[in-house]
Design a protein around this motif. Structure first.
Motif, PDB file in Angstrom:
ATOM      1  N   LEU A 188      14.522  -5.156 -16.729  1.00  0.00           N
ATOM      2  CA  LEU A 188      14.485  -5.033 -15.274  1.00  0.00           C
ATOM      3  C   LEU A 188      13.131  -4.489 -14.816  1.00  0.00           C
ATOM      4  CD1 LEU A 188      15.850  -5.112 -12.492  1.00  0.00           C
ATOM      5  CD2 LEU A 188      16.799  -2.850 -12.973  1.00  0.00           C
ATOM      6  N   THR A 189      12.617  -3.523 -15.562  1.00  0.00           N
ATOM      7  CA  THR A 189      11.303  -2.953 -15.244  1.00  0.00           C
ATOM      8  C   THR A 189      10.209  -4.007 -15.349  1.00  0.00           C
ATOM      9  OG1 THR A 189      11.992  -0.782 -16.050  1.00  0.00           O
ATOM     10  CG2 THR A 189       9.629  -1.169 -15.885  1.00  0.00           C
ATOM     11  N   ALA A 190      10.313  -4.872 -16.343  1.00  0.00           N
ATOM     12  CA  ALA A 190       9.332  -5.943 -16.504  1.00  0.00           C
ATOM     13  C   ALA A 190       9.333  -6.856 -15.275  1.00  0.00           C
ATOM     14  CB  ALA A 190       9.626  -6.749 -17.759  1.00  0.00           C
ATOM     15  N   VAL A 191      10.522  -7.133 -14.760  1.00  0.00           N
ATOM     16  CA  VAL A 191      10.631  -7.970 -13.553  1.00  0.00           C
ATOM     17  C   VAL A 191       9.981  -7.266 -12.360  1.00  0.00           C
ATOM     18  CG1 VAL A 191      12.231  -9.011 -11.897  1.00  0.00           C
ATOM     19  CG2 VAL A 191      12.707  -9.151 -14.354  1.00  0.00           C
ATOM     20  N   ILE A 192      10.258  -5.958 -12.211  1.00  0.00           N
ATOM     21  CA  ILE A 192       9.696  -5.194 -11.093  1.00  0.00           C
ATOM     22  C   ILE A 192       8.177  -5.151 -11.175  1.00  0.00           C
ATOM     23  CG2 ILE A 192       9.553  -2.898 -10.036  1.00  0.00           C
ATOM     24  CD1 ILE A 192      12.469  -2.480 -10.870  1.00  0.00           C
ATOM     25  N   TYR A 193       7.638  -4.886 -12.383  1.00  0.00           N
ATOM     26  CA  TYR A 193       6.187  -4.862 -12.553  1.00  0.00           C
ATOM     27  C   TYR A 193       5.570  -6.231 -12.268  1.00  0.00           C
ATOM     28  CZ  TYR A 193       5.564  -0.169 -14.493  1.00  0.00           C
ATOM     29  OH  TYR A 193       5.472   1.190 -14.655  1.00  0.00           O
ATOM     30  N   THR A 194       6.277  -7.289 -12.627  1.00  0.00           N
ATOM     31  CA  THR A 194       5.778  -8.635 -12.349  1.00  0.00           C
ATOM     32  C   THR A 194       5.631  -8.859 -10.851  1.00  0.00           C
ATOM     33  OG1 THR A 194       6.800  -9.525 -14.360  1.00  0.00           O
ATOM     34  CG2 THR A 194       6.233 -11.104 -12.634  1.00  0.00           C
ATOM     35  N   VAL A 195       6.663  -8.449 -10.103  1.00  0.00           N
ATOM     36  CA  VAL A 195       6.632  -8.599  -8.646  1.00  0.00           C
ATOM     37  C   VAL A 195       5.533  -7.729  -8.045  1.00  0.00           C
ATOM     38  CG1 VAL A 195       7.923  -8.240  -6.511  1.00  0.00           C
ATOM     39  CG2 VAL A 195       9.069  -9.226  -8.510  1.00  0.00           C
ATOM     40  N   LYS A 196       5.448  -6.460  -8.479  1.00  0.00           N
ATOM     41  CA  LYS A 196       4.432  -5.551  -7.947  1.00  0.00           C
ATOM     42  C   LYS A 196       3.024  -6.035  -8.313  1.00  0.00           C
ATOM     43  CE  LYS A 196       5.170  -1.064  -8.306  1.00  0.00           C
ATOM     44  NZ  LYS A 196       5.369  -0.526  -6.965  1.00  0.00           N
ATOM     45  N   GLY A 197       2.861  -6.527  -9.532  1.00  0.00           N
ATOM     46  CA  GLY A 197       1.565  -7.029  -9.959  1.00  0.00           C
ATOM     47  C   GLY A 197       1.144  -8.250  -9.170  1.00  0.00           C
ATOM     48  N   TYR A 198       2.095  -9.141  -8.927  1.00  0.00           N
ATOM     49  CA  TYR A 198       1.791 -10.346  -8.139  1.00  0.00           C
ATOM     50  C   TYR A 198       1.373  -9.969  -6.720  1.00  0.00           C
ATOM     51  CZ  TYR A 198       2.591 -14.513  -5.329  1.00  0.00           C
ATOM     52  OH  TYR A 198       2.437 -15.541  -4.431  1.00  0.00           O
ATOM     53  N   ARG A 199       2.114  -9.048  -6.117  1.00  0.00           N
ATOM     54  CA  ARG A 199       1.799  -8.631  -4.742  1.00  0.00           C
ATOM     55  C   ARG A 199       0.452  -7.915  -4.679  1.00  0.00           C
ATOM     56  NH1 ARG A 199       7.728  -6.238  -2.817  1.00  0.00           N
ATOM     57  NH2 ARG A 199       8.742  -8.277  -2.513  1.00  0.00           N
ATOM     58  N   ALA A 200       0.183  -7.066  -5.676  1.00  0.00           N
ATOM     59  CA  ALA A 200      -1.080  -6.332  -5.694  1.00  0.00           C
ATOM     60  C   ALA A 200      -2.253  -7.288  -5.868  1.00  0.00           C
ATOM     61  CB  ALA A 200      -1.074  -5.301  -6.822  1.00  0.00           C
ATOM     62  N   GLY A 201      -2.119  -8.243  -6.787  1.00  0.00           N
ATOM     63  CA  GLY A 201      -3.182  -9.210  -6.998  1.00  0.00           C
ATOM     64  C   GLY A 201      -3.397 -10.092  -5.790  1.00  0.00           C
ATOM     65  N   LYS A 202      -2.314 -10.516  -5.161  1.00  0.00           N
ATOM     66  CA  LYS A 202      -2.401 -11.357  -3.965  1.00  0.00           C
ATOM     67  C   LYS A 202      -3.098 -10.615  -2.828  1.00  0.00           C
ATOM     68  CE  LYS A 202       0.567 -14.243  -1.011  1.00  0.00           C
ATOM     69  NZ  LYS A 202       0.343 -13.617   0.303  1.00  0.00           N
ATOM     70  N   HIS A 203      -2.727  -9.337  -2.649  1.00  0.00           N
ATOM     71  CA  HIS A 203      -3.347  -8.536  -1.593  1.00  0.00           C
ATOM     72  C   HIS A 203      -4.836  -8.340  -1.872  1.00  0.00           C
ATOM     73  CE1 HIS A 203      -3.481  -5.506   1.616  1.00  0.00           C
ATOM     74  NE2 HIS A 203      -4.273  -4.801   0.808  1.00  0.00           N
ATOM     75  N   ALA A 204      -5.194  -8.115  -3.145  1.00  0.00           N
ATOM     76  CA  ALA A 204      -6.598  -7.912  -3.503  1.00  0.00           C
ATOM     77  C   ALA A 204      -7.428  -9.163  -3.244  1.00  0.00           C
ATOM     78  CB  ALA A 204      -6.704  -7.506  -4.968  1.00  0.00           C
ATOM     79  N   ILE A 205      -6.842 -10.311  -3.507  1.00  0.00           N
ATOM     80  CA  ILE A 205      -7.557 -11.565  -3.262  1.00  0.00           C
ATOM     81  C   ILE A 205      -7.749 -11.792  -1.765  1.00  0.00           C
ATOM     82  CG2 ILE A 205      -7.375 -14.084  -3.442  1.00  0.00           C
ATOM     83  CD1 ILE A 205      -5.942 -13.637  -6.122  1.00  0.00           C
ATOM     84  N   GLU A 206      -6.728 -11.448  -0.982  1.00  0.00           N
ATOM     85  CA  GLU A 206      -6.802 -11.649   0.467  1.00  0.00           C
ATOM     86  C   GLU A 206      -7.661 -10.598   1.153  1.00  0.00           C
ATOM     87  OE1 GLU A 206      -2.734 -11.599   1.622  1.00  0.00           O
ATOM     88  OE2 GLU A 206      -2.335 -13.663   0.956  1.00  0.00           O
ATOM     89  N   HIS A 207      -7.782  -9.393   0.540  1.00  0.00           N
ATOM     90  CA  HIS A 207      -8.568  -8.313   1.142  1.00  0.00           C
ATOM     91  C   HIS A 207      -9.518  -7.726   0.093  1.00  0.00           C
ATOM     92  CE1 HIS A 207      -5.891  -8.332   4.662  1.00  0.00           C
ATOM     93  NE2 HIS A 207      -4.891  -8.457   3.792  1.00  0.00           N
ATOM     94  N   PRO A 208     -10.505  -8.490  -0.328  1.00  0.00           N
ATOM     95  CA  PRO A 208     -11.418  -8.028  -1.384  1.00  0.00           C
ATOM     96  C   PRO A 208     -12.216  -6.786  -0.996  1.00  0.00           C
ATOM     97  CG  PRO A 208     -12.253 -10.008  -0.330  1.00  0.00           C
ATOM     98  CD  PRO A 208     -10.865  -9.830   0.163  1.00  0.00           C
ATOM     99  N   GLU A 209     -12.414  -6.576   0.296  1.00  0.00           N
ATOM    100  CA  GLU A 209     -13.202  -5.418   0.732  1.00  0.00           C
ATOM    101  C   GLU A 209     -12.538  -4.104   0.350  1.00  0.00           C
ATOM    102  OE1 GLU A 209     -10.193  -6.252   3.853  1.00  0.00           O
ATOM    103  OE2 GLU A 209     -11.609  -7.474   2.695  1.00  0.00           O
ATOM    104  N   GLU A 210     -11.205  -4.075   0.254  1.00  0.00           N
ATOM    105  CA  GLU A 210     -10.501  -2.851  -0.090  1.00  0.00           C
ATOM    106  C   GLU A 210     -10.653  -2.502  -1.571  1.00  0.00           C
ATOM    107  OE1 GLU A 210      -6.475  -2.913   1.156  1.00  0.00           O
ATOM    108  OE2 GLU A 210      -6.943  -3.504   3.220  1.00  0.00           O
ATOM    109  N   GLU A 211     -10.950  -3.493  -2.397  1.00  0.00           N
ATOM    110  CA  GLU A 211     -11.104  -3.256  -3.824  1.00  0.00           C
ATOM    111  C   GLU A 211     -12.459  -2.639  -4.165  1.00  0.00           C
ATOM    112  OE1 GLU A 211      -8.785  -3.642  -6.400  1.00  0.00           O
ATOM    113  OE2 GLU A 211      -7.564  -3.662  -4.599  1.00  0.00           O
ATOM    114  N   ASP A 212     -13.346  -2.533  -3.170  1.00  0.00           N
ATOM    115  CA  ASP A 212     -14.648  -1.921  -3.396  1.00  0.00           C
ATOM    116  C   ASP A 212     -14.566  -0.400  -3.412  1.00  0.00           C
ATOM    117  OD1 ASP A 212     -16.019  -4.275  -3.638  1.00  0.00           O
ATOM    118  OD2 ASP A 212     -16.445  -4.432  -1.508  1.00  0.00           O
ATOM    119  N   GLU A 213     -13.420   0.124  -2.990  1.00  0.00           N
ATOM    120  CA  GLU A 213     -13.258   1.566  -2.911  1.00  0.00           C
ATOM    121  C   GLU A 213     -13.380   2.214  -4.289  1.00  0.00           C
ATOM    122  OE1 GLU A 213      -9.846   3.736  -1.112  1.00  0.00           O
ATOM    123  OE2 GLU A 213     -10.262   2.326   0.504  1.00  0.00           O
TER     124      GLU A 213
END
Length: 239
Positions: A200-225
């Motif tokens: 179950l944890t693997a599934v949760i991390y998969t979802v969180k990882g996908y969302r985090a990566g998607k957000h980083a791609i859409e907002h690259p300026e925030e990853e410069d922090e």
């Protein structure tokens, strides 16, 4: 080029703003837990007194709660500790699994599932890290899985208490002990539950990882922090 986030000094060392400290009490306890895992494995597979091995394993497992609590209470949460803690937790689990498998007291498929799950998460983490630099926080189901597995392995290492299987798979089942009618250590049921929570944890991390990566791609300026080295300020204004 990244910029430094301003963080009030009193917030440094909290879970949200870990410090860059290395030599802390909590990090020492984490390192000690790693040493104890290998001491336990060596003694267990070489057939040293079972109860001595159990005590070592139980002490190592108990420090998982202790180091995190001390770090939060003393504001000494560090990036090193956040990275070391899950690694050492997995090492402790692996030694428990490996010791029981070597002594033919645990089905090998449980070992394969746990290792495969961690390999999957390691690969996924390396992919996500290419886009999202900040480590993804540990989830509570992961902590629950670790607690269940460690408790279950501890009971299995002790070999007590013995209970009758529930019999859903007939009289004998070599791959699923406890689901037949044979007597087994109670800990096997906690291990089964821990495996479920791990998946179950693997599934949760998969979802969180996908969302985090998607957000980083859409907002690259925030990853410069530069979240690893924030600018520490004394005032109340924090950007």
């Amino acid at each position: 080029m990244g910029f430094r986030r301003k963080v009030k000094r009193e917030l440094v060392g909290t879970s949200e703003y870990p410090s860059n400290q290395i030599f802390t009490v909590s990090n020492f306890i984490t390192a000690l837990r790693l040493v104890l895992t290998f001491v336990f494995l060596y003694l267990f597979v070489t057939d040293v007194n079972r109860y001595v091995c159990l005590v070592i394993y139980a002490v190592a497992a108990s420090t998982d709660w202790l180091d995190g609590t001390i770090a939060r209470m003393t504001h000494t949460v560090s990036w090193l500790g956040k990275m070391m803690d899950p690694i050492v937790d997995r090492a402790l689990l692996f030694t428990g699994v490996l010791g029981l498998v070597v002594r033919h007291e645990l089905p090998i498929w449980i070992c394969i599932v746990i290792i495969a799950r961690d390999v999957y998460l390691a690969i996924g983490n390396s992919i996500v890290h290419r886009y999202h630099k900040r480590p993804i926080d540990v989830v509570y189901t992961g902590k629950a899985a670790t607690a269940l597995l460690m408790t279950g392995f501890s009971f299995m290492l002790l070999g007590l208490p013995q209970v009758h299987g529930i019999g859903v798979l007939g009289e004998t089942s070599a791959f699923f002990p406890g689901l037949d009618t044979q007597q087994v250590p109670l800990g096997i049921f906690l291990v089964y539950l821990g495996v479920v929570f791990s998946l179950l944890t693997a599934v949760i991390y998969t979802v969180k990882g996908y969302r985090a990566g998607k957000h980083a791609i859409e907002h690259p300026e925030e990853e410069d922090e530069d979240f690893l080295n924030p600018e520490i300020v004394e005032g109340d204004d924090v950007s």
